[in-house]
Design a protein around this motif. Structure first.
Motif, mmCIF file in Angstrom:
data_model
loop_
_atom_site.group_PDB
_atom_site.id
_atom_site.type_symbol
_atom_site.label_atom_id
_atom_site.label_comp_id
_atom_site.label_asym_id
_atom_site.label_seq_id
_atom_site.Cartn_x
_atom_site.Cartn_y
_atom_site.Cartn_z
ATOM 1 N N TYR A 66 0.832 -1.212 0.000
ATOM 2 C CA TYR A 66 0.000 0.000 0.000
ATOM 3 C C TYR A 66 0.862 1.256 0.000
ATOM 4 O O TYR A 66 0.616 2.208 -0.771
ATOM 5 N N ILE A 67 1.871 1.295 0.847
ATOM 6 C CA ILE A 67 2.744 2.472 0.948
ATOM 7 C C ILE A 67 3.490 2.698 -0.364
ATOM 8 O O ILE A 67 3.590 3.834 -0.855
ATOM 9 N N ALA A 68 4.017 1.625 -0.937
ATOM 10 C CA ALA A 68 4.738 1.745 -2.211
ATOM 11 C C ALA A 68 3.818 2.278 -3.311
ATOM 12 O O ALA A 68 4.214 3.133 -4.121
ATOM 13 N N HIS A 69 2.585 1.792 -3.334
ATOM 14 C CA HIS A 69 1.619 2.238 -4.342
ATOM 15 C C HIS A 69 1.302 3.722 -4.178
ATOM 16 O O HIS A 69 1.232 4.477 -5.167
ATOM 17 N N ARG A 70 1.122 4.164 -2.938
ATOM 18 C CA ARG A 70 0.826 5.576 -2.687
ATOM 19 C C ARG A 70 1.958 6.483 -3.153
ATOM 20 O O ARG A 70 1.718 7.587 -3.653
ATOM 21 N N LEU A 71 3.188 6.007 -2.979
ATOM 22 C CA LEU A 71 4.343 6.831 -3.340
ATOM 23 C C LEU A 71 4.747 6.643 -4.800
ATOM 24 O O LEU A 71 5.607 7.377 -5.299
ATOM 25 N N GLY A 72 4.170 5.662 -5.463
ATOM 26 C CA GLY A 72 4.499 5.415 -6.860
ATOM 27 C C GLY A 72 5.897 4.881 -7.064
ATOM 28 O O GLY A 72 6.553 5.190 -8.062
ATOM 29 N N VAL A 73 6.379 4.064 -6.111
ATOM 30 C CA VAL A 73 7.727 3.500 -6.210
ATOM 31 C C VAL A 73 7.637 1.976 -6.285
ATOM 32 O O VAL A 73 6.635 1.360 -5.927
ATOM 33 N N ARG A 74 8.717 1.380 -6.724
ATOM 34 C CA ARG A 74 8.757 -0.076 -6.865
ATOM 35 C C ARG A 74 8.863 -0.733 -5.501
ATOM 36 O O ARG A 74 9.536 -0.235 -4.595
ATOM 37 N N CYS A 75 8.189 -1.859 -5.360
ATOM 38 C CA CYS A 75 8.191 -2.613 -4.112
ATOM 39 C C CYS A 75 8.706 -4.028 -4.388
ATOM 40 O O CYS A 75 8.206 -4.710 -5.285
ATOM 41 N N VAL A 76 9.710 -4.444 -3.627
ATOM 42 C CA VAL A 76 10.194 -5.818 -3.730
ATOM 43 C C VAL A 76 10.054 -6.472 -2.352
ATOM 44 O O VAL A 76 10.195 -5.808 -1.327
ATOM 45 N N MET A 77 9.768 -7.781 -2.361
ATOM 46 C CA MET A 77 9.479 -8.442 -1.099
ATOM 47 C C MET A 77 10.189 -9.786 -0.998
ATOM 48 O O MET A 77 10.206 -10.575 -1.942
ATOM 49 N N LEU A 78 10.777 -9.981 0.183
ATOM 50 C CA LEU A 78 11.391 -11.259 0.504
ATOM 51 C C LEU A 78 10.280 -12.301 0.631
ATOM 52 O O LEU A 78 9.259 -12.061 1.246
ATOM 53 N N ASN A 79 10.499 -13.466 0.023
ATOM 54 C CA ASN A 79 9.546 -14.580 -0.048
ATOM 55 C C ASN A 79 8.506 -14.413 -1.145
ATOM 56 O O ASN A 79 7.690 -15.318 -1.350
ATOM 57 N N ARG A 80 8.553 -13.284 -1.863
ATOM 58 C CA ARG A 80 7.701 -13.124 -3.038
ATOM 59 C C ARG A 80 8.551 -12.964 -4.282
ATOM 60 O O ARG A 80 8.424 -13.736 -5.236
ATOM 61 N N ASP A 81 9.446 -11.976 -4.266
ATOM 62 C CA ASP A 81 10.308 -11.716 -5.423
ATOM 63 C C ASP A 81 11.594 -12.528 -5.377
ATOM 64 O O ASP A 81 12.267 -12.686 -6.394
ATOM 65 N N ILE A 82 11.950 -12.997 -4.216
ATOM 66 C CA ILE A 82 13.107 -13.871 -4.050
ATOM 67 C C ILE A 82 12.765 -14.885 -2.964
ATOM 68 O O ILE A 82 12.294 -14.518 -1.896
#
Length: 280
Positions: free
Chosen positions: A147-163
């Motif tokens: 949610y925070i990444a979407h509000r700021l319009g920045v890329r979000c990467v997540m441990l256990n999802r993207d790696i």
């Protein structure tokens, strides 16, 4: 001293808790102790475990319960010295009353006060935020990071999802692609991921929730920026501040390392302390 870590009905898997437990056992072995892990199975594949794994509790000087599921067998064992290494408040396994009663049944060692790398510069990193992806427990609040990444319009990467199941070098590379790590989780022991991210140069924004697992090292405006639990407007403003203000982010990240070294200590230091407790 022969030490057995009791993982019966707790289990070993590819997660931070198992990783910590395995490393603790290995360091206690390096310190000259005879250490084994008792587990009915082993699904931990991140790296080769350097201590023996047995399917039942062997004869030993000390037995250490490692989770709620292993308390009963620890209490009932004939091993003379019995401890409970509490690494989290497992309300997904038992009620709060059951957990508190289990704490009273053994001598307890905790990894966070609320329960009783790399040095790559962050300047020049892209505006990327990171967090821990975890769908099993709502208290992890991984949706807050998205949610925070979407509000700021920045890329979000997540441990256990993207790696997933990264090797140590891959994990460091992952953390070093992130500018700000967000820790919204509301139920942890000593939360490892924010520590790892900070050591790899990420600025830290964390909830002030009393059970968030970061209170031991995350000090507002000294080592991180802390927001009031579930106040995502405040959290978003703090993340934006650290994305934009390189000097502030660098200062917080530098100071949190000092806290790790002076307060948390190395695993070797902490396992030396644990060995002293187990011998007492």
């Amino acid at each position: 001293m022969r030490i057995v870590f009791n993982v019966l009905k707790v289990g070993l898997g590819n997660n931070g808790g198992s990783k910590t437990l395995v490393r603790c056992a290995e360091i206690l072995k390096e310190l000259g102790n005879d250490v084994v892990i008792a587990s009915q199975g082993n699904n931990y594949t991140w790296n080769k475990i350097k201590v023996p794994i047995v399917s039942s509790l062997p004869k030993a000087d000390v037995v250490v319960a490692t989770g709620f599921g292993s308390v009963k067998s620890t209490v009932q064992s004939s091993i003379p010295k019995k401890f409970y290494y509490i690494r989290g408040f497992e309300i997904w396994r038992a009620s709060e009353k059951q957990l508190l009663n289990s704490f009273k049944s053994l001598r307890c060692i905790v990894n966070s006060e609320w329960l009783y790398p790399c040095d790559i510069p962050v300047v020049g990193r892209e505006d990327v935020v990171g967090g821990l992806f975890h769908t099993k427990h709502k208290t992890k609040r991984h949706d807050d990071v998205v949610y925070i990444a979407h509000r700021l319009g920045v890329r979000c990467v997540m441990l256990n999802r993207d790696i997933k199941n990264p090797k140590p070098g891959e994990l460091s590379k992952f953390y070093n692609s992130i500018k700000v790590w967000i820790s919204p989780s509301e139920l942890e022991g000593l939360h490892n991921c924010p520590m790892e991210a900070s050591l790899c140069g990420c600025g830290l924004v964390a909830t002030d929730h009393a059970k968030g697992g970061t209170l031991d090292y995350a000090i507002h405006e000294e080592t991180c920026l802390r927001y009031e639990s579930r106040d995502l407007d405040m959290a978003t403003s703090y993340v934006e501040k650290l994305l934009r203000d390189n000097s502030e982010r660098e200062k917080l990240q530098s100071d949190i390392k000092k806290v790790f070294y002076n307060k948390i200590g190395s695993k070797m230091y902490n396992m030396t302390k644990m060995a002293g407790i187990l011998q007492s």
